[in-house]
Enzyme design. Structure first.
Site, PDB file in Angstrom:
ATOM      1  N   ASP A  68      36.388  49.337  47.349  1.00 46.37           N
ATOM      2  CA  ASP A  68      35.524  49.258  46.154  1.00 46.37           C
ATOM      3  C   ASP A  68      34.113  48.815  46.504  1.00 46.37           C
ATOM      4  O   ASP A  68      33.139  49.412  46.074  1.00 46.37           O
ATOM      5  CB  ASP A  68      36.138  48.424  45.021  1.00 46.37           C
ATOM      6  CG  ASP A  68      36.823  47.149  45.437  1.00 46.37           C
ATOM      7  OD1 ASP A  68      36.745  46.770  46.623  1.00 46.37           O
ATOM      8  OD2 ASP A  68      37.431  46.507  44.553  1.00 46.37           O
ATOM      9  N   SER A  73      47.717  26.963  28.096  1.00 45.91           N
ATOM     10  CA  SER A  73      48.508  27.888  28.902  1.00 45.91           C
ATOM     11  C   SER A  73      49.965  27.453  28.909  1.00 45.91           C
ATOM     12  O   SER A  73      50.245  26.243  28.879  1.00 45.91           O
ATOM     13  CB  SER A  73      47.981  27.884  30.333  1.00 45.91           C
ATOM     14  OG  SER A  73      48.934  28.450  31.194  1.00 45.91           O
ATOM     15  N   LEU A 106      48.128  40.118  42.935  1.00 46.28           N
ATOM     16  CA  LEU A 106      48.423  41.163  41.939  1.00 46.28           C
ATOM     17  C   LEU A 106      47.463  41.069  40.748  1.00 46.28           C
ATOM     18  O   LEU A 106      47.739  41.573  39.671  1.00 46.28           O
ATOM     19  CB  LEU A 106      49.888  41.075  41.485  1.00 46.28           C
ATOM     20  CG  LEU A 106      50.921  41.274  42.601  1.00 46.28           C
ATOM     21  CD1 LEU A 106      52.345  41.062  42.068  1.00 46.28           C
ATOM     22  CD2 LEU A 106      50.809  42.660  43.236  1.00 46.28           C
ATOM     23  N   SER A 107      46.346  40.386  40.977  1.00 50.10           N
ATOM     24  CA  SER A 107      45.241  40.352  40.003  1.00 50.10           C
ATOM     25  C   SER A 107      45.531  39.613  38.714  1.00 50.10           C
ATOM     26  O   SER A 107      45.187  40.081  37.617  1.00 50.10           O
ATOM     27  CB  SER A 107      44.763  41.770  39.669  1.00 50.10           C
ATOM     28  OG  SER A 107      44.157  42.310  40.775  1.00 50.10           O
ATOM     29  N   SER A 131      43.897  37.071  37.904  1.00 49.47           N
ATOM     30  CA  SER A 131      42.594  36.686  37.354  1.00 49.47           C
ATOM     31  C   SER A 131      41.968  37.837  36.569  1.00 49.47           C
ATOM     32  O   SER A 131      41.445  37.626  35.467  1.00 49.47           O
ATOM     33  CB  SER A 131      41.656  36.165  38.441  1.00 49.47           C
ATOM     34  OG  SER A 131      41.580  37.081  39.492  1.00 49.47           O
ATOM     35  N   ASP A 152      40.301  45.675  40.607  1.00 48.42           N
ATOM     36  CA  ASP A 152      41.314  44.941  39.853  1.00 48.42           C
ATOM     37  C   ASP A 152      41.089  45.106  38.347  1.00 48.42           C
ATOM     38  O   ASP A 152      42.016  45.398  37.588  1.00 48.42           O
ATOM     39  CB  ASP A 152      41.271  43.446  40.196  1.00 48.42           C
ATOM     40  CG  ASP A 152      41.343  43.203  41.693  1.00 48.42           C
ATOM     41  OD1 ASP A 152      41.740  44.127  42.425  1.00 48.42           O
ATOM     42  OD2 ASP A 152      40.993  42.097  42.134  1.00 48.42           O
TER      43      ASP A 152
HETATM   44  C1  GLA Z   1      40.792  42.068  46.173  1.00 49.23           C
HETATM   45  C2  GLA Z   1      39.499  42.358  45.422  1.00 49.23           C
HETATM   46  C3  GLA Z   1      39.392  43.859  45.136  1.00 49.23           C
HETATM   47  C4  GLA Z   1      39.567  44.680  46.410  1.00 49.23           C
HETATM   48  C5  GLA Z   1      40.836  44.242  47.155  1.00 49.23           C
HETATM   49  C6  GLA Z   1      40.984  44.912  48.506  1.00 49.23           C
HETATM   50  O1  GLA Z   1      41.874  42.351  45.350  1.00 49.23           O
HETATM   51  O2  GLA Z   1      39.462  41.641  44.212  1.00 49.23           O
HETATM   52  O3  GLA Z   1      38.157  44.115  44.529  1.00 49.23           O
HETATM   53  O4  GLA Z   1      38.428  44.607  47.224  1.00 49.23           O
HETATM   54  O5  GLA Z   1      40.849  42.836  47.360  1.00 49.23           O
HETATM   55  O6  GLA Z   1      41.298  46.241  48.346  1.00 49.23           O
END
Ligand code: GLA
Length: 411
Positions: free
Chosen positions: A48, A79, A150-151, A153, A196
């Protein structure tokens, strides 16, 4: 999306938690619920911020916020997973970068290091973009394992944005994602890419998202019939992940700066061809050349993987995932013994089509394409071998691919 029994239980639990946190509603203000999914990237890591292609899916592990709107500009959040709460006035928010905090007036709110910074950062970002938002009292619940890559945030940012917008201003997923990314970069202070947030905003049930991280265009890609996406969490949570991530970003920027001396106009590694890299490789320090080689080859692999998914070409997917893992391990140097072990264990199971590390690396998760019948064998092998070989606690999540962030119908 059809409601399951578990959804209904979660709605009830969250509504009760809202009453416990703030007391029952004094008036008839109704409870609203929004959700935003986590994501796993099938292929194309660290692309990205190099403006290349990526292929994530939004997953059923997700974050919900149940909330009641307020008539003023105050936000209060609690929370289900932390005793820490957050409270701020939207008008008082200021990013960490704006002023010298030693001279802050008392009524300025800044990031405090708490999970609620992601909520405040999103409010700050939307307000900076002059988008009308409202205060709310909310309770957050997530099924995304925190720190697993796994994002969690990004999902919290997206769910916060929807609660703040309160069904008012409608934003297209790429705009919503860019505002959420700004919250994380400029308010919270984590220099992430856009993947993400874009995956969490623009996901589509049953489809992978081919993202062009330059134009922010997305294309939905169908997965082969009978193939299950399985996330394996290594349980490894390194402290130094974000400084290593920032180093990789700086190395890519250095590659662009050095190559631009010979290739005027080059502004990101996305535009570098394999032939040009071969031609000018000698002017780059060895580690910088390796990072550039990963980016150039991974970009091609993402497009090849999208084609192979649509053609249900499992042999090709297996080969492409293996090359991607090796490139992240040897050229980009972001894998770890735990990630390598998890991939090795998975690939020994008949019916595991493809496996690779995913996300920023240095621990976190692997992503696997698995014939549905083989999922129990994969789970058993991880339970039997992974913990013993690494001393860590591995976990296996077969994940459904779901739609991006949106409201939950409560009635
Ligand atoms: C983290 C970052 C993303 C991306 C990945 C690697 O998740 O938040 O933006 O750069 O690493 O693919």
């Amino acid at each position: 999306m059809a409601q399951t029994r578990l959804d209904r239980e979660r709605i009830e639990t969250l509504t009760a938690a809202l009453d416990t946190a703030y007391g029952p509603a004094a008036d008839s203000t109704r409870v609203e619920i929004v959700r935003a999914p986590g994501r796993v990237n099938l292929i194309g890591d660290h692309m990205d911020y190099n403006e290349g292609f990526m292929l994530p899916v939004a997953i059923e592990l997700d974050t919900w916020i149940a909330f009641r709107r307020r008539q003023d500009g105050r936000v209060r959040v609690a929370s289900r997973h932390s005793s820490e709460t957050g409270s701020f006035w939207i008008d008082a928010l200021d990013s960490a970068h704006d002023l010298d905090s030693a001279h802050d007036p008392a009524d300025v709110e800044r990031p405090s290091g708490s999970w609620s910074d992601y909520v405040a950062g999103t409010a700050w970002s939307l307000r900076e973009a002059a988008i009308p938002i409202r205060g709310f009292d909310g309770v957050v619940d997530t099924t995304i394992p925190i720190g697993s890559g796994l994002s969690a945030s990004a999902a919290l940012e997206l769910a916060s944005a929807l609660a703040l917008l309160g069904g008012g201003h409608i934003l297209a997923p790429p705009s919503l994602a860019a505002l959420a990314q700004r919250a994380e970069r400029d308010y919270v202070g984590v220099d992430c890419g856009i993947m993400d947030q874009l995956a969490s905003a623009a996901g589509r049930e049953g489809k992978a998202l081919l993202l062009d991280c330059r134009s922010l265009e997305t294309r939905h890609v169908t997965l082969p019939f009978g193939v299950q996406v399985v996330v394996c969490d290594t349980g490894e949570r390194p402290q130094l992940r974000s400084s290593a991530y920032n180093r990789r970003r700086a190395e890519c920027a250095r590659a662009v700066a050095l190559l631009a001396e010979r290739m005027p106009g080059l502004c990101s590694l996305r535009d570098l061809s394999a032939a040009s890299l071969r031609r000018y490789r000698a002017i780059l320090p060895e580690n910088v050349a390796s990072r550039a080689e990963h980016v150039v080859t991974e970009n091609e692999r993402v497009l090849a993987a999208a084609t192979a998914l649509e053609a249900s070409d499992l042999d090709e997917l297996s080969r492409i995932f293996a090359e991607s893992h090796a490139s992240l391990r040897d050229l980009y140097e972001v894998s770890s013994p735990a990630l390598d072990t998890m991939v090795e264990i998975a690939l020994a199971i008949p019916g595991v089509v493809a496996a690779r590390m995913t996300g920023s690396g240095f621990g976190g998760c692997t992503v696997n394409l698995v014939l549905a019948d083989a999922v129990p064998a994969l789970r058993a092998a991880v339970g039997r071998d992974y913990d013993r070989r690494t001393g860590l606690r591995g976990r296996v999540y077969p994940v459904a691919i779901v739609d991006g962030a949106g409201p939950i119908a409560t009635d």
